[in-house]
Design a protein around this motif. Structure first.
Motif, PDB file in Angstrom:
ATOM      1  N   VAL A 226       0.841  -1.387  -0.094  1.00 37.00           N
ATOM      2  CA  VAL A 226      -0.074  -0.214   0.047  1.00 37.00           C
ATOM      3  C   VAL A 226       0.786   1.246  -0.143  1.00 37.00           C
ATOM      4  CG1 VAL A 226      -1.910  -1.106   1.169  1.00 37.00           C
ATOM      5  CG2 VAL A 226      -0.244  -0.062   2.662  1.00 37.00           C
ATOM      6  N   ALA A 227       0.469   2.058  -0.823  1.00 36.01           N
ATOM      7  CA  ALA A 227       1.224   3.503  -0.751  1.00 36.01           C
ATOM      8  C   ALA A 227       0.332   4.505  -0.875  1.00 36.01           C
ATOM      9  CB  ALA A 227       2.282   3.356  -2.145  1.00 36.01           C
ATOM     10  N   ASN A 228       1.000   5.875  -0.709  1.00 36.66           N
ATOM     11  CA  ASN A 228       0.307   6.925  -0.952  1.00 36.66           C
ATOM     12  C   ASN A 228       0.279   7.450  -2.393  1.00 36.66           C
ATOM     13  OD1 ASN A 228       3.137   7.554  -0.376  1.00 36.66           O
ATOM     14  ND2 ASN A 228       2.821   9.781  -1.043  1.00 36.66           N
ATOM     15  N   HIS A 229      -0.929   7.887  -2.864  1.00 37.16           N
ATOM     16  CA  HIS A 229      -1.066   8.286  -4.419  1.00 37.16           C
ATOM     17  C   HIS A 229      -0.948   9.679  -4.866  1.00 37.16           C
ATOM     18  CE1 HIS A 229      -2.122   6.674  -8.378  1.00 37.16           C
ATOM     19  NE2 HIS A 229      -3.242   6.923  -8.188  1.00 37.16           N
ATOM     20  N   THR A 230      -0.026   9.874  -5.749  1.00 33.68           N
ATOM     21  CA  THR A 230       0.192  11.332  -6.384  1.00 33.68           C
ATOM     22  C   THR A 230      -0.029  11.365  -7.921  1.00 33.68           C
ATOM     23  OG1 THR A 230       1.820  11.837  -4.575  1.00 33.68           O
ATOM     24  CG2 THR A 230       1.632  13.397  -6.501  1.00 33.68           C
ATOM     25  N   SER A 231       0.190  10.300  -8.573  1.00 38.69           N
ATOM     26  CA  SER A 231       0.073  10.234  -9.946  1.00 38.69           C
ATOM     27  C   SER A 231      -0.010   8.759 -10.426  1.00 38.69           C
ATOM     28  CB  SER A 231       1.527  10.847 -10.478  1.00 38.69           C
ATOM     29  OG  SER A 231       1.527  10.269 -11.835  1.00 38.69           O
ATOM     30  N   PRO A 232      -0.482   8.500 -11.873  1.00 38.37           N
ATOM     31  CA  PRO A 232      -0.620   7.440 -12.494  1.00 38.37           C
ATOM     32  C   PRO A 232       0.846   6.710 -12.438  1.00 38.37           C
ATOM     33  CG  PRO A 232      -1.947   8.861 -13.411  1.00 38.37           C
ATOM     34  CD  PRO A 232      -1.113   9.588 -12.542  1.00 38.37           C
ATOM     35  N   ILE A 233       1.917   7.657 -12.664  1.00 34.85           N
ATOM     36  CA  ILE A 233       3.055   6.849 -12.729  1.00 34.85           C
ATOM     37  C   ILE A 233       3.703   6.538 -11.532  1.00 34.85           C
ATOM     38  CG2 ILE A 233       3.622   8.532 -14.702  1.00 34.85           C
ATOM     39  CD1 ILE A 233       5.758  10.150 -12.651  1.00 34.85           C
ATOM     40  N   ASP A 234       2.904   6.427 -10.244  1.00 38.92           N
ATOM     41  CA  ASP A 234       3.704   5.823  -9.267  1.00 38.92           C
ATOM     42  C   ASP A 234       3.680   4.320  -9.413  1.00 38.92           C
ATOM     43  OD1 ASP A 234       3.105   8.146  -7.843  1.00 38.92           O
ATOM     44  OD2 ASP A 234       1.140   7.824  -6.950  1.00 38.92           O
ATOM     45  N   VAL A 235       2.711   3.913 -10.380  1.00 35.45           N
ATOM     46  CA  VAL A 235       2.870   2.284 -10.742  1.00 35.45           C
ATOM     47  C   VAL A 235       4.138   2.186 -11.494  1.00 35.45           C
ATOM     48  CG1 VAL A 235       1.992   0.615 -12.014  1.00 35.45           C
ATOM     49  CG2 VAL A 235       0.712   2.264 -10.897  1.00 35.45           C
ATOM     50  N   LEU A 236       4.657   3.150 -12.419  1.00 33.57           N
ATOM     51  CA  LEU A 236       6.028   2.820 -12.921  1.00 33.57           C
ATOM     52  C   LEU A 236       7.210   3.031 -12.030  1.00 33.57           C
ATOM     53  CD1 LEU A 236       5.332   5.004 -16.214  1.00 33.57           C
ATOM     54  CD2 LEU A 236       5.518   2.417 -15.963  1.00 33.57           C
ATOM     55  N   ILE A 237       6.877   3.778 -11.022  1.00 34.83           N
ATOM     56  CA  ILE A 237       8.145   4.256 -10.364  1.00 34.83           C
ATOM     57  C   ILE A 237       8.279   3.119  -9.263  1.00 34.83           C
ATOM     58  CG2 ILE A 237       8.725   5.546  -7.938  1.00 34.83           C
ATOM     59  CD1 ILE A 237       8.676   7.159 -10.664  1.00 34.83           C
ATOM     60  N   LEU A 238       7.313   2.383  -8.807  1.00 37.18           N
ATOM     61  CA  LEU A 238       7.520   1.107  -7.901  1.00 37.18           C
ATOM     62  C   LEU A 238       7.813  -0.065  -8.796  1.00 37.18           C
ATOM     63  CD1 LEU A 238       4.388   1.625  -5.527  1.00 37.18           C
ATOM     64  CD2 LEU A 238       6.942   2.098  -5.107  1.00 37.18           C
ATOM     65  N   THR A 239       7.373  -0.115  -9.975  1.00 34.08           N
ATOM     66  CA  THR A 239       7.487  -1.521 -10.833  1.00 34.08           C
ATOM     67  C   THR A 239       9.003  -1.467 -11.411  1.00 34.08           C
ATOM     68  OG1 THR A 239       5.051  -1.560 -11.413  1.00 34.08           O
ATOM     69  CG2 THR A 239       6.754  -2.926 -12.717  1.00 34.08           C
ATOM     70  N   THR A 240       9.703   0.006 -11.631  1.00 31.01           N
ATOM     71  CA  THR A 240      11.068  -0.174 -11.821  1.00 31.01           C
ATOM     72  C   THR A 240      12.080  -0.886 -10.855  1.00 31.01           C
ATOM     73  OG1 THR A 240      10.677   1.974 -12.969  1.00 31.01           O
ATOM     74  CG2 THR A 240      12.637   1.516 -12.519  1.00 31.01           C
ATOM     75  N   ASP A 241      11.505  -0.998  -9.751  1.00 27.42           N
ATOM     76  CA  ASP A 241      12.387  -1.980  -8.781  1.00 27.42           C
ATOM     77  C   ASP A 241      11.935  -3.160  -8.184  1.00 27.42           C
ATOM     78  OD1 ASP A 241      14.770  -1.831  -6.950  1.00 27.42           O
ATOM     79  OD2 ASP A 241      13.477  -1.625  -5.456  1.00 27.42           O
TER      80      ASP A 241
END
Length: 433
Positions: A226-241
């Protein structure tokens, strides 16, 4: 004919440079130092611009224009303390002044709706879209701003569009091909490889610089992230790692094509609009997912909407009724290089992506936090609030009790009734009734 040959040479050279210098390094998770050099130049330029602005504008004007928040000074004390200076032990008509004051404060500057607009910056970042924009201070600063526009729109934008097109195309093609394989360890490995590689390419399309902290606490399989949500790219940010199983509503258009391709290779949980309203069905499918400890952790944004990178609002309790281990993650963007917040009521997805791709860069910090489980005697709401508080503290965000759904809906009657009950308890406790 010569013109066509020249255009072909330019295009082939462009693609060769993109593939060799950006695409292949990002696919393998390495850096050639180009991004680091770009960020150093950018930081120096913005520092110089800040100094020029401070010299060209009076101190009072800078302070007036760059205040991030705070049109009024609030009294954050609880109701009991706020009324103590206006009333005695019993009910008094002067109590109305306290509630009138709170009402006027909410009208002038409420703490909810301002979370759905971009946060203001202390100094101008040479982007005209920011709330604080000093367009003309000196000729030299103006020339730097014009040069920045040329670089962002004539160099960075074509480069980023190219990378985004390649990344999305590879994601659709790769997941479609992997989806044809029989279920097994090979399919899972290839699926994770495709997701990681394509997300890294897409992050490079935004000149993304991400700092991950506490990697030993990365979400594990069979858990819920679970994470705080700022942008649709939050998914990309996390999935990069690391890879996650996404949870969301089925979409049409390009997003629908991507969703259908992704679900063939990875057990993402997509719902039809009618199913999203059935909480029992949603809970059942999520419980079935986390029961299999071989499946990827589920990624959920409990706020249910994008908040402007300054606060964390109410977490919906549904995500915490499922059971299992919760892996909290705090995401905080640096607005100095670009505003990642998506104001969906103001910009559609295309406009938002255009703004992102014409920003300087996307810089953010991601904090993985120790796993949390529901304590004995703790209900889902209390558990959700405990996780929310931990994320807010770690990310340096303001914790708010309000529902993010207020972005499009009216305040629920239960919130009003709660304030009425608190006041009634004070009167009853003082023996006035």
């Amino acid at each position: 004919m010569e013109g066509a040959e020249l255009a072909g040479k330019i295009l082939s050279t462009w693609l060769t440079l993109v593939i060799c210098l950006i695409l292949l390094p990002s696919a393998f998770g390495v850096s050639l130092g180009i991004s680091e050099m770009y960020m150093k130049i950018l930081v120096k330029t913005l520092e110089w611009a800040t100094i020029r602005i401070e010299k060209g504008v009076s101190k009072e004007s800078v302070l007036k224009n760059s205040a991030s928040v705070g049109i009024i000074q609030r009294d954050e004390s609880p109701m009991e303390k706020g009324l103590s200076g206006l009333r005695g032990r019993d009910f008094e008509l002067s109590d109305v002044f306290y509630f009138s004051k709170k009402g006027l404060e909410a009208i002038v500057e409420d703490e909810v709706t301002q979370r759905f607009s971009s946060e203001e910056l202390v100094s101008w970042n040479l982007l005209t879209r920011t709330n604080v924009n000093f367009h003309y201070i000196s000729l030299r600063l103006t020339m730097v701003w014009v040069l920045g526009v040329i670089v962002r729109y004539c160099v960075l934008l074509p480069l980023r569009v190219t990378l985004a097109f390649i990344g999305i195309s590879l994601l659709v093609l790769g997941t479609t091909l992997v989806g044809q394989l029989p279920d097994g360890s090979l399919k899972n490995w290839l699926s994770e490889l495709v997701h990681l590689t394509c997300c890294r390419i897409c992050v490079r399309a935004l000149s993304g610089t991400i700092h991950y902290h506490n990697k030993q606490y990365r979400p594990q399989k069979g858990g819920i992230c679970v994470a705080n949500h700022t942008s649709p790219i939050d998914v990309l940010i996390l999935t990069t790692d690391g890879c996650y199983a996404m949870v969301g509503q089925v979409h049409g258009g390009l997003m629908g094509i991507i969703q259908r391709a992704m679900v063939k290779a990875c057990p993402h949980v997509w719902f039809e609009r009618s199913e999203m309203k059935d909480r029992h069905l949603v809970t059942k499918r999520l419980k079935e997912h986390i029961a299999d400890k071989k499946k990827l952790p589920i990624l959920i944004f409990p706020e249910g909407t994008c908040i402007n990178n300054t606060s964390v609002m109410m977490f919906k309790k549904g995500s915490f009724e499922i059971g299992g281990t919760i892996h909290p993650v705090a995401i905080k963007y640096n607005p100095q290089f670009g505003d990642a917040f998506w104001n969906s009521s103001k910009y559609n997805m295309v406009s938002y992506l255009l703004r992102m791709m014409t920003s300087w860069a996307i810089v953010c910090d991601v904090w993985y936090m120790p796993p949390m489980t529901r304590e004995e005697g703790e209900d889902a709401v209390q558990f959700a609030n405990r996780v929310k508080s931990a994320i807010a503290v770690q990310g340096g965000l303001t914790e708010l009790p309000w529902d993010g759904g207020l972005k499009r809906a009216k305040v629920k009657d239960t919130f009003k009734e709660e304030q009425q009950k608190n006041y009634s308890k004070m009167i009853v406790g003082n023996g006035s009734l």
